[in-house]
Design a protein around this motif. Sequence first.
Motif, short mmCIF file in Angstrom:
data_model
loop_
_atom_site.label_atom_id
_atom_site.label_comp_id
_atom_site.label_asym_id
_atom_site.label_seq_id
_atom_site.Cartn_x
_atom_site.Cartn_y
_atom_site.Cartn_z
N GLU A 1 -11.16 7.35 11.13
CA GLU A 1 -10.40 8.17 12.09
C GLU A 1 -10.55 7.63 13.50
O GLU A 1 -9.59 7.55 14.26
CB GLU A 1 -10.88 9.62 12.00
N TYR A 2 -11.77 7.25 13.86
CA TYR A 2 -12.03 6.65 15.17
C TYR A 2 -11.31 5.30 15.29
O TYR A 2 -10.72 4.99 16.32
CB TYR A 2 -13.53 6.50 15.36
N ASP B 1 -16.12 4.69 11.39
CA ASP B 1 -15.31 5.87 11.08
C ASP B 1 -13.83 5.49 11.10
O ASP B 1 -13.31 5.07 12.13
CB ASP B 1 -15.63 6.95 12.12
N ARG C 1 -22.61 4.92 17.92
CA ARG C 1 -21.52 4.05 17.51
C ARG C 1 -21.92 2.94 16.53
O ARG C 1 -21.07 2.13 16.17
CB ARG C 1 -20.81 3.40 18.71
N HIS D 1 -14.24 14.31 24.05
CA HIS D 1 -14.22 13.04 23.35
C HIS D 1 -14.04 11.93 24.38
O HIS D 1 -13.86 12.19 25.56
CB HIS D 1 -13.09 13.00 22.31
N THR E 1 -11.87 8.20 24.82
CA THR E 1 -10.91 7.25 24.28
C THR E 1 -11.40 5.86 24.62
O THR E 1 -11.54 5.51 25.79
CB THR E 1 -9.50 7.50 24.85
N SER F 1 -17.96 10.46 14.51
CA SER F 1 -18.04 9.03 14.18
C SER F 1 -19.44 8.64 13.75
O SER F 1 -19.62 7.89 12.78
CB SER F 1 -17.61 8.18 15.39
N SER G 1 -8.88 5.81 18.22
CA SER G 1 -9.70 5.44 19.38
C SER G 1 -10.34 6.65 20.05
O SER G 1 -10.81 6.56 21.18
CB SER G 1 -8.90 4.63 20.41
N GLN G 2 -10.36 7.81 19.38
CA GLN G 2 -10.96 9.03 19.90
C GLN G 2 -12.40 9.11 19.40
O GLN G 2 -12.64 9.46 18.24
CB GLN G 2 -10.18 10.26 19.44
N LEU G 3 -13.36 8.81 20.26
CA LEU G 3 -14.76 8.80 19.89
C LEU G 3 -15.35 10.20 20.04
O LEU G 3 -15.28 10.80 21.11
CB LEU G 3 -15.53 7.82 20.78
N THR G 4 -15.92 10.72 18.96
CA THR G 4 -16.62 12.01 18.98
C THR G 4 -17.91 11.86 18.17
O THR G 4 -18.17 10.81 17.58
CB THR G 4 -15.77 13.14 18.36
N ALA H 1 -12.54 0.91 19.36
CA ALA H 1 -13.52 1.15 18.29
C ALA H 1 -14.54 0.01 18.27
O ALA H 1 -14.19 -1.15 18.31
CB ALA H 1 -12.81 1.25 16.95
#
Length: 180
Positions: A160-161, A158, A113, A145, A147, A171, A165-168, A150
């Motif tokens: 998109e993250y 990222d 992260r 993933h 949630t 990121s 708030s979808q962490l994959t 961020a």
Amino acid sequence: MNNYDKNNVHGQGSFGTVYKGVLSVNTVIVLSWINHRNVVKLLGCCLETGVPLLVYKSITNGNLYSHIYDRKQGYSSSVLSCQTCLKVAIKISGALLHLHSETYIPINAIIHRDVKTANILLDEDYTAKISNFGTSRLIWIDESHLTTLARGTFGYLDPEYSLSSQLTEKSDVYSFRVSC
């Protein structure tokens, strides 16, 4: 650990007393699951102080940021060859692959992260090591993933993250690409 209470003595070794303790420090938990030559090695910790102290293997050549930017001028402060830069990129991408897909059961992935040049350390041979796992998160084996709010450094985060708030793993890959 209650100031090294005798009730918490786990054993006695040739180098000293071993105490039983409970760790709630995110970095310690995450790094205990990682064994990779391009991730900074955690040697120990002390929770007896106001702020937990973490002991890492010494990395003598500073961080990648300091080798790329001169803070006063905005220019390169040291000369890194193209070969060294490529070596750093390859080693860090390998470490991220390990974090994202080669961890131990029951973890599906470890997401850093905050992948950025300041968190990439260089040893005496300019071998890169990822550091600073304070914001990292574990994705368990039954999750695709996580949630979560961020977290990370502006500019490396990222988009998109940030929006979903979808962490994959994506990121970290985005942050790494911004760093290069």
